[in-house]
Design an enzyme around this catalytic site. Structure first.
Site, PDB file in Angstrom:
ATOM      1  N   ILE A 114       0.431  -1.222  -0.248  1.00  0.00           N
ATOM      2  CA  ILE A 114      -0.004   0.009   0.316  1.00  0.00           C
ATOM      3  C   ILE A 114       1.040   0.689   0.300  1.00  0.00           C
ATOM      4  CG2 ILE A 114      -1.573   1.651   0.758  1.00  0.00           C
ATOM      5  CD1 ILE A 114      -2.742  -1.410   2.045  1.00  0.00           C
ATOM      6  N   PRO A 115       1.244   1.665  -1.322  1.00  0.00           N
ATOM      7  CA  PRO A 115       2.228   2.371  -0.908  1.00  0.00           C
ATOM      8  C   PRO A 115       2.159   4.455  -1.142  1.00  0.00           C
ATOM      9  CG  PRO A 115       0.913   2.648  -3.062  1.00  0.00           C
ATOM     10  CD  PRO A 115       0.514   1.934  -2.488  1.00  0.00           C
ATOM     11  N   CYS A 116       2.392   4.039  -0.079  1.00  0.00           N
ATOM     12  CA  CYS A 116       2.125   5.063   1.811  1.00  0.00           C
ATOM     13  C   CYS A 116       3.482   6.172   0.945  1.00  0.00           C
ATOM     14  CB  CYS A 116       2.224   5.462   2.640  1.00  0.00           C
ATOM     15  SG  CYS A 116       3.732   4.455   3.449  1.00  0.00           S
ATOM     16  N   HIS A 117       4.434   5.482  -0.163  1.00  0.00           N
ATOM     17  CA  HIS A 117       6.224   6.875  -0.386  1.00  0.00           C
ATOM     18  C   HIS A 117       5.286   8.006  -1.460  1.00  0.00           C
ATOM     19  CE1 HIS A 117       5.468   2.597  -2.457  1.00  0.00           C
ATOM     20  NE2 HIS A 117       6.285   3.311  -3.872  1.00  0.00           N
TER      21      HIS A 117
END
Length: 151
Positions: A114-117
């Site tokens: 889950i790409p919070c970056h």
């Protein structure tokens, strides 16, 4: 819960599975090296992502948290590989304050997958709760070709 370690260029990643779902990803070494169909598929996909041959994860995920936490994680999961958005963009989508979105991004239990970056502040690069902090965020963004704004 079952766990395994996946070595990547971003550090060793610990996958955590519970009830046939990935429920967490952390940095470090797993306390046990378990093998299940879900863990093996998640390992395969993370290694492919690390090699640059996978741009979209397709895994059974379970975000444990409030409805708001899950909504923010769903919004982050929808950000395409190589793209970014801001906390404000997600806040508008959800009708919530950007600060609350930032808190939920920081509480993402399954980073990288889950790409919070891929979520930025209104004025650019912000922190990252994973190991290595903002340097890891920059490495993930560059890996995805989304780091051009950093130069």
């Amino acid at each position: 819960m079952k766990t395994c370690t996946v070595p990547t260029q971003f550090g060793d990643l610990i996958l955590v599975e519970d009830d046939h779902h990935i429920v967490a990803l952390n940095w470090g070494r797993a306390p046990s090296e378990d093998s299940t169909d879900v863990l093996e598929e998640a390992r395969r996909q993370l290694l492919a992502y690390d090699l640059g041959t996978l741009t979209e994860f397709d895994l059974p995920l379970q975000v444990r948290g409030s409805d708001f936490q899950r909504a923010v994680c769903d919004a982050m999961f929808a950000i395409p590989f190589g793209d970014t958005c801001t906390y404000g963009d997600i806040a508008k989508l959800l009708g919530a304050p950007a600060q609350a979105v930032g808190g939920a991004c920081g509480g993402n239990p399954i980073p990288v997958i889950i790409p919070c970056h891929r979520v930025m502040g209104a004025k650019g690069l912000t922190g990252f709760s994973g190991a290595g902090g903002v340097e890891t965020k920059v490495a993930l963004l560059r890996h995805e070709g989304a780091g051009g704004f950093l130069i």
